[in-house]
Design a protein around this motif. Structure first.
Motif, mmCIF file in Angstrom:
data_model
loop_
_atom_site.group_PDB
_atom_site.id
_atom_site.type_symbol
_atom_site.label_atom_id
_atom_site.label_comp_id
_atom_site.label_asym_id
_atom_site.label_seq_id
_atom_site.Cartn_x
_atom_site.Cartn_y
_atom_site.Cartn_z
ATOM 1 N N UNK A 118 13.649 0.937 -25.434
ATOM 2 C CA UNK A 118 14.730 0.117 -25.582
ATOM 3 C C UNK A 118 15.243 -0.648 -24.915
ATOM 4 N N UNK A 119 14.405 -1.848 -24.423
ATOM 5 C CA UNK A 119 14.887 -3.583 -24.244
ATOM 6 C C UNK A 119 15.094 -3.160 -22.340
ATOM 7 N N UNK A 120 14.863 -1.895 -21.797
ATOM 8 C CA UNK A 120 14.990 -2.470 -20.549
ATOM 9 C C UNK A 120 13.410 -2.886 -19.283
ATOM 10 N N UNK A 121 13.132 -2.732 -20.096
ATOM 11 C CA UNK A 121 11.823 -3.331 -19.557
ATOM 12 C C UNK A 121 10.837 -4.025 -20.231
ATOM 13 N N UNK A 122 10.642 -5.809 -19.938
ATOM 14 C CA UNK A 122 10.253 -5.961 -20.500
ATOM 15 C C UNK A 122 8.146 -5.573 -20.568
ATOM 16 N N UNK B 27 11.593 3.013 -21.981
ATOM 17 C CA UNK B 27 11.972 2.164 -21.463
ATOM 18 C C UNK B 27 12.149 0.850 -21.826
ATOM 19 N N UNK C 19 12.954 -5.742 -29.026
ATOM 20 C CA UNK C 19 13.464 -7.313 -28.903
ATOM 21 C C UNK C 19 11.727 -7.274 -28.263
ATOM 22 N N UNK C 20 11.726 -8.776 -29.106
ATOM 23 C CA UNK C 20 10.516 -9.249 -28.085
ATOM 24 C C UNK C 20 11.137 -9.582 -27.145
ATOM 25 N N UNK C 21 11.079 -9.287 -26.390
ATOM 26 C CA UNK C 21 11.274 -10.208 -24.542
ATOM 27 C C UNK C 21 10.552 -10.811 -23.591
ATOM 28 N N UNK C 22 9.595 -10.531 -24.181
ATOM 29 C CA UNK C 22 7.914 -11.640 -23.276
ATOM 30 C C UNK C 22 6.797 -11.396 -24.802
ATOM 31 N N UNK C 23 5.752 -12.589 -24.087
ATOM 32 C CA UNK C 23 5.215 -12.759 -25.009
ATOM 33 C C UNK C 23 3.699 -11.501 -25.066
#
Lengths: 304, 589
Positions: A269-273, A266, A225-229
């Motif tokens: 797996x969307x754990x760390x942005x 990590x 997923x996109x979690x940050x820019x």
């Protein structure tokens, strides 16, 4: 004594998962809310833990099964498969790069600095009179009366007759529209089958679209997923060329950095942005100095 | 004038999410502390369904957290510890700046530590949950155990990682839980099965520490992950040891006084444990290992399919065999062989292992021991070799484990070119693909190549031909003798036969079991199958048909390739035969 009692890192002497007996209350048959209520009154507080804590943020396994081609002594077929995959990825990357190059850099003409200077001068002096040839009677107008481009607006009133006729026209149009609607209602009654078909078609289309959307959603749930820019960039695949394979354990050299692999995993797996790592300080360091009147100069002090 | 009605983003997605900055403000923490807290508690950023709404109309992409997650974090007592830590660092800094070193020392000796036990329990309410999430934990701990002390990494961390990972390896050895090994260029892949959970982890190759490129990895963040995983692994180890009936800080059985003098006891013990070579003391010596007890599989399962049950049984049998794979072997490791992985694997399956005494502590026998059965070597030749043992390359161990049986050592002897090391992790679903027999022999140890048999067959064929000629002559003689004898006795027999026939009519016979006609049964089944095929919904019919066609096509392809191979093989055989004949003729001439 206090220091001795302090928890020490690396000392494990309790079974964390041992069943603790909760003071004579059989909570098996109570509803969740009741349990929470009674337990707080018994001095055992129970926190409600968000459900998300139980779920994994991604379906990707922590340690992905290795490609058989990365064996230290792979079979020919597996190794070729791996190389093929790597090449395919690289080709895609090159293609993308070329495309971007074509679309951006190559789209514009290249201009030498002198030409650029000339262009700038030309652009800036557009509309100015050249200095050397001076025409005395070029633009000057002798006519004293100035005409505007837009003539002034006049407020013309409509007559009563005009107003009545306008109103009549409007009413008539409305009446006609209404009649049309009535007519359509009657004609629709004979078109029931067609309407039914149309509705069914529309529903079918919507159903297909819904299924498509669901499929897309499930696919998306598998990915990153996109979690940050900052965009997530997957780890480049590690491989060895056939010439680098030694065939025995003694001479194998490790290719990649396992830490980086874990870090990327990590992120995947969307754990760390994903983020840009800043190495330099943004803020200027505070410069320390002693005020001149506080400074003690040892040479000036007389030691008597 | 007051606007009546709802404000934007007070309900729905806009109200559910918080940006990171808002979360920091709400928790009153700095970014550093917030990051640490999130990692420890297992709270991760989220991706909203509609980003614009979740960000309250703000453009760009922001890191968002769930509001409920942040509220959950708010209740965490560790926040207070983090705040204390902030105060602590300020105090230390101040004392340092004022050059009050005694104060500084006192503060530092009273360093506040975070207690994470309750977080482990909270994140993993049962032991199985913890086991399920052990992959990441083990891989990171094994990785960090190879690191020296670095910036951003607490000084005792790598040492603690080392200790805990070795303890875990010990637990795996005693539980005999290892299932698969794969040596890749990345490192060693292991798979173990504990309490029905498969756990995979990677151990890096043992090489000197390579300094990391600074902009690749956020070292500090990784060390926070490890900080949590250490605690988790410690508790998992504790539980594992107790279920295996072992003392938890592990204890050794043997105490050699001679070596004990050399170093202080603790390092001696920990080094011995790191050597992985000695069994640990049981908690209760009257109890034998519970894992050893054989338990039979349930006959009644909810799976009606008999074949599946059978498969499961075979699998269980194989695993049982695997557990004692190397039992009775005495293995010596040469010094160029990676010691730790090999000792771990060999000990997991019951072998006795030793190495050069000078290499590492814990060697149990010397190289010149005559009872050694296998000597693992990774160099092309050796000057001094014993006849009583096999000199094999390390891949023999890995491949034997993956094949679940002791492979013949011929291919793996010293100086041999090794067969490829295949991955046991790739599911070998070679359903409906043609596999040439050579490849199949690699994957399936039971499968034997035809070539080897052929040659022996050919030799026996010649012998058979001679024998056949002899036997035919004997048969003819026998037949003649029998015919003469029968003619004599015919007349006497006729009367007796009729009496017997009459007797048989009166006899009560035992009932005969009606035999089912296999052909009829097959026909019936086929018919039922066809009927079932007819029952397929119209929706799926096309799919089914294309599937079946594909299957048929693939089967045909396999058949074709097999036929080609067979023709090729027979042609080759014929050629060889002719050559041999010509040779014989030449010899005869």
């Amino acid at each position: 004594m206090k220091k001795l009692n302090k928890p020490k890192r690396g000392e494990f002497n309790v079974d964390l998962w041992k069943e603790k007996t909760t003071k004579d209350i059989d909570t098996n048959w109570l509803s969740l809310d009741t349990v929470r209520h009674t337990l707080t009154h018994f001095g055992v507080k129970k926190k409600r833990i968000p459900i998300s804590l139980r779920k994994r943020p991604s379906n990707i396994p922590a340690v992905e099964p290795p490609h058989p081609g990365i064996s230290y002594n792979p079979s020919f077929q597996d190794h070729q498969n791996l190389l093929r995959e790597v090449i395919q990825k690289e080709m895609e990357f090159i293609k993308e790069e070329e495309h971007l190059n074509r679309v951006t850099t190559k789209m514009f003409k290249k201009v030498s600095p002198e030409e650029k200077e000339n262009n700038l001068i030309k652009e800036m002096s557009e509309g100015l009179k050249p200095e050397n040839d001076q025409d005395p009677d070029g633009d000057e107008d002798d006519d004293p009366t100035v005409k505007s481009v837009n003539p002034p607006v006049k407020n013309q009133k409509k007559t009563r007759v005009q107003r009545r006729k306008q109103k009549e026209q409007k009413d008539l149009a409305y009446k006609r529209q209404q009649e049309k609607i009535e007519k359509k209602k009657i004609s629709d009654m004979y078109k029931l089958k067609l309407l039914d078909r149309q509705l069914a078609a529309k529903e079918k289309k919507q159903k297909i679209l819904r299924q498509k959307r669901l499929k897309k959603k499930t696919l998306k749930a598998l990915g990153t997923k996109t979690l940050s820019k900052v965009k997530f960039e997957p780890l480049e695949p590690n491989f060895k060329l056939s010439s680098e394979l030694t065939g025995n354990l003694r001479n194998t050299e490790p290719t990649n950095n396992l830490l980086k692999d874990r870090f990327k995993s990590l992120q995947k797996r969307n754990i760390v942005a994903p983020a840009n790592i800043r190495l330099k300080r943004d803020k200027a360091r505070v410069k320390r100095f002693i005020k001149p009147d506080h400074r003690i100069d040892m040479t000036k002090i007389d030691m008597k | 004038m007051v606007v009546i009605g709802k404000k934007k983003y007070e309900s729905g997605e806009g109200a559910q999410f918080l940006s990171r900055k808002a979360a920091l403000k709400k928790l009153q923490l700095t970014l550093k502390e917030f990051r640490r807290l999130c990692i420890l508690k297992g709270i991760y950023p989220r991706e909203p369904r509609n980003r614009k709404r979740a960000q309250k109309g703000q453009p760009g992409i922001k890191t968002l957290y769930h509001k409920k997650d942040v509220q959950f974090l708010m209740h965490e007592p560790i926040i207070w510890e983090l705040r204390k830590l902030k105060v602590f660092t300020r105090k230390v800094e101040r004392a340092k700046a004022l050059r009050e070193f005694s104060d500084m020392k006192r503060y530092l000796s009273n360093h506040p530590t975070l207690k994470l036990d309750h977080i482990v329990k909270e994140r993993y309410p049962t032991f199985i949950d913890a086991l399920r999430d052990l992959d990441d934990c083990l891989t990171l701990c094994f990785l960090f155990s190879t690191f020296p002390s670095l910036n951003h990494v607490p000084r005792d961390q790598s040492l603690l990682c080392r200790r805990l990972t070795v303890e875990f390896l010990h637990a795996v050895i005693t539980a005999k839980a290892l299932r698969k090994v794969f040596v890749s260029i990345k490192g060693y892949y292991y798979q173990a099965e504990i309490k029905g959970q498969t756990i995979n982890w990677i151990v890096p190759h043992h090489f000197g520490f390579e300094p990391q490129a600074k902009n690749d990895v956020d070292f500090k963040m990784m060390s926070i992950f490890v900080e949590f995983y250490i605690i988790m692994l410690g508790f998992v180890n504790f539980r594992l040891y107790h279920t295996l009936n072992l003392y938890y800080p592990p204890k050794l059985t043997t105490h050699d006084n001679s070596e004990k003098i050399l170093v202080d006891e603790e390092t001696y013990v920990s080094e011995r444990i790191a050597a992985l070579n000695v069994p640990l003391i049981n908690l209760d010596s009257t109890l034998q290992n519970t894992e050893d007890e054989e338990f039979e599989m349930d006959q009644f399962t909810n799976e009606s399919d008999a074949t599946k049950l059978e498969e499961a049984k075979i699998e269980a049998n194989k695993i049982k065999k695997l557990k004692t794979l190397f039992k009775g072997l005495k293995v010596f490791l040469n010094r160029e062989v990676p010691r730790e992985p090999l000792v771990f694997i060999l000990r997991c399956f019951g072998a006795e292992v030793s190495w050069d005494k000078l290499l590492f502590v814990g060697a149990s026998f010397d190289e010149n021991d005559e009872t050694i059965t296998h000597h693992i070597v990774d160099r092309p030749n050796m000057t001094k070799q014993y006849i009583s043992r096999y000199y094999v390359q390390p891949q023999w161990v890995f491949d034997s484990v993956n094949a679940r049986e002791l492979l013949p050592v011929e291919k793996y002897l010293i100086g041999c070119i090794l067969p490829p090391h295949l991955s046991p992790f790739s599911d070998n679903q070679h359903d409906q693909t043609y596999i040439p027999p050579e490849e199949r022999a690699l994957m399936d140890p039971d499968f034997r190549l035809n070539d080897e048999e052929d040659e022996s067959e050919e030799e026996t064929e010649n012998e058979n031909e001679k024998e056949e000629n002899k036997t035919e002559e004997e048969d003819l003689e026998k037949d003649l003798k029998e015919e003469i004898e029968t003619n004599k006795s015919d007349e006497v027999n006729e009367k007796e036969q009729e009496r017997d026939r009459l007797k048989k009519k009166m006899k009560v016979k035992t009932g005969e079991v009606t035999k089912e006609d296999p052909w009829e049964k097959k026909r019936q089944e086929k018919q039922e199958y066809r009927l079932r095929e007819r029952m397929i919904k119209k929706k799926h019919r096309k799919l089914y048909r294309s599937m079946m066609e594909g299957r048929k096509e693939r089967a045909k392809e396999i058949w074709l390739l097999r036929k080609k191979r067979r023709l090729h093989d027979t042609a080759k055989k014929q050629k060889r035969k002719e050559e041999r004949k010509q040779k014989k003729i030449k010899v005869a001439e």
